[in-house]
Write a protein that holds these residues in place. Structure first.
Motif, PDB file in Angstrom:
ATOM      1  N   MET A   1       0.856  -0.989   0.183  1.00 11.30           N
ATOM      2  CA  MET A   1      -0.040   0.032  -0.090  1.00 11.30           C
ATOM      3  C   MET A   1       1.012   1.224  -0.051  1.00 11.30           C
ATOM      4  SD  MET A   1      -2.999   1.246   2.772  1.00 11.30           S
ATOM      5  CE  MET A   1      -3.836  -0.174   2.472  1.00 11.30           C
ATOM      6  N   MET A   2       0.602   2.055  -0.742  1.00 14.49           N
ATOM      7  CA  MET A   2       1.418   3.332  -0.932  1.00 14.49           C
ATOM      8  C   MET A   2       1.054   4.170   0.067  1.00 14.49           C
ATOM      9  SD  MET A   2       0.898   3.985  -4.992  1.00 14.49           S
ATOM     10  CE  MET A   2       1.167   5.719  -4.897  1.00 14.49           C
ATOM     11  N   ILE A   3       2.236   5.043   0.685  1.00 10.78           N
ATOM     12  CA  ILE A   3       1.869   6.132   1.762  1.00 10.78           C
ATOM     13  C   ILE A   3       0.618   7.016   1.503  1.00 10.78           C
ATOM     14  CG2 ILE A   3       3.491   7.859   0.597  1.00 10.78           C
ATOM     15  CD1 ILE A   3       3.191   6.734   4.452  1.00 10.78           C
ATOM     16  N   GLU A   4       0.382   7.392   0.387  1.00 13.29           N
ATOM     17  CA  GLU A   4      -0.662   8.234  -0.200  1.00 13.29           C
ATOM     18  C   GLU A   4      -2.288   7.500   0.100  1.00 13.29           C
ATOM     19  OE1 GLU A   4       1.426   7.618  -2.373  1.00 13.29           O
ATOM     20  OE2 GLU A   4       2.381   9.629  -2.622  1.00 13.29           O
ATOM     21  N   SER A   5      -2.382   6.293   0.052  1.00 13.47           N
ATOM     22  CA  SER A   5      -3.374   5.700   0.297  1.00 13.47           C
ATOM     23  C   SER A   5      -3.533   5.328   2.067  1.00 13.47           C
ATOM     24  CB  SER A   5      -3.353   4.216  -0.294  1.00 13.47           C
ATOM     25  OG  SER A   5      -3.449   4.428  -1.582  1.00 13.47           O
ATOM     26  N   PHE A   6      -2.270   5.120   2.473  1.00 14.60           N
ATOM     27  CA  PHE A   6      -2.464   4.922   3.894  1.00 14.60           C
ATOM     28  C   PHE A   6      -2.877   6.316   4.731  1.00 14.60           C
ATOM     29  CE2 PHE A   6      -0.458   5.436   8.216  1.00 14.60           C
ATOM     30  CZ  PHE A   6      -0.803   4.320   8.690  1.00 14.60           C
ATOM     31  N   LEU A   7      -2.406   7.279   4.403  1.00 14.06           N
ATOM     32  CA  LEU A   7      -2.757   8.657   5.076  1.00 14.06           C
ATOM     33  C   LEU A   7      -4.275   9.040   4.650  1.00 14.06           C
ATOM     34  CD1 LEU A   7       0.496  10.745   4.254  1.00 14.06           C
ATOM     35  CD2 LEU A   7      -0.393   9.973   6.497  1.00 14.06           C
ATOM     36  N   PHE A   8      -4.539   8.525   3.499  1.00 19.98           N
ATOM     37  CA  PHE A   8      -5.959   9.052   2.939  1.00 19.98           C
ATOM     38  C   PHE A   8      -7.045   8.091   3.980  1.00 19.98           C
ATOM     39  CE2 PHE A   8      -9.987   7.707   0.775  1.00 19.98           C
ATOM     40  CZ  PHE A   8     -10.401   9.022   0.947  1.00 19.98           C
ATOM     41  N   TYR A   9      -6.779   7.004   4.128  1.00 15.99           N
ATOM     42  CA  TYR A   9      -7.673   5.940   4.753  1.00 15.99           C
ATOM     43  C   TYR A   9      -7.280   6.161   6.330  1.00 15.99           C
ATOM     44  CZ  TYR A   9      -9.026   3.142   0.829  1.00 15.99           C
ATOM     45  OH  TYR A   9      -9.396   2.871  -0.403  1.00 15.99           O
ATOM     46  N   ALA A  10      -6.303   6.692   6.849  1.00 21.15           N
ATOM     47  CA  ALA A  10      -6.064   7.076   8.176  1.00 21.15           C
ATOM     48  C   ALA A  10      -6.739   8.482   8.609  1.00 21.15           C
ATOM     49  CB  ALA A  10      -4.572   7.626   8.436  1.00 21.15           C
ATOM     50  N   PHE A  11      -6.812   9.538   7.404  1.00 25.02           N
ATOM     51  CA  PHE A  11      -7.637  10.865   7.869  1.00 25.02           C
ATOM     52  C   PHE A  11      -9.013  10.434   7.849  1.00 25.02           C
ATOM     53  CE2 PHE A  11      -4.039  13.432   6.388  1.00 25.02           C
ATOM     54  CZ  PHE A  11      -3.867  14.108   7.467  1.00 25.02           C
ATOM     55  N   ALA A  12      -9.608   9.432   6.738  1.00 26.89           N
ATOM     56  CA  ALA A  12     -11.021   9.171   6.778  1.00 26.89           C
ATOM     57  C   ALA A  12     -11.314   8.426   8.047  1.00 26.89           C
ATOM     58  CB  ALA A  12     -11.346   8.407   5.629  1.00 26.89           C
TER      59      ALA A  12
END
Length: 182
Positions: A1-12
């Motif tokens: 998983m890319m860092i952008e996807s991880f951050l997006f799902y973390a924020f969501a």
């Protein structure tokens, strides 16, 4: 998983979890803190939507202005006001809650319908903008353009927002004032 996807799902995830806790918590101080977390998480999600100006505005106006004024009003308010704010029904679904549940289900079904229909076929207005080359790119200087628009074309809505902030300040001052004993 890319860092952008991880951050997006973390924020969501943080935004959804904090919002759910916010509506069910009875302690006003903790609810204000959770509102702080929700607003920051939403600013992070705005960054992923390439709406950097809205993310900065979210932090400056709502977190830096409105929420801080709410915290001051809470800290300076009297006990009767706090008792009125914290008196809630013990049932999970009461009259105001079922109305909110209907709205949530309606908006969720609208979002799911939009996602399913847009994933199959791109809307006409997006296809036309893409064909004309008028799509906003991540490299565009959106803040400079928005600054010019705010001071020329959108000066009235900009002033309405400043009046909203002034009304919030007056409301916080009204809530925090001490009643005179007569």
């Amino acid at each position: 998983m890319m860092i952008e996807s991880f951050l997006f799902y973390a924020f969501a995830g943080v935004a959804i979890l904090s919002a759910l806790l916010l509506v069910h918590i009875r302690n006003t101080a903790r609810a204000l803190f959770l509102l702080f977390v929700v607003l920051f998480a939403m600013a992070g999600l705005y960054l992923f939507a390439l709406a950097d100006f809205i993310a900065i505005t979210q932090i400056l106006i709502y977190v830096g202005g409105v929420l801080i004024l709410l915290i001051f009003a809470f800290m300076l308010s009297n006990k009767e006001l706090l008792a009125d704010l914290q008196s809630t029904s013990g049932r999970f679904i009461s009259l105001p809650n079922w109305q909110a549940l209907v709205l949530v289900i309606a908006f969720l079904s609208l979002m799911v319908y939009s996602y399913l229909s847009w994933s199959q076929q791109m809307p006409q207005w997006i296809a036309q903008s893409e064909a004309k080359g008028k799509m906003i790119l991540p490299t565009d200087n959106n803040i400079k353009v928005l600054g010019f628009k705010f001071m020329t074309q959108y000066v009235l809505p900009f002033e309405i927002i400043s009046v909203f902030l002034m009304m919030t300040l007056i409301g916080a001052a009204h809530l925090s004032r001490k009643e005179s004993n007569k």
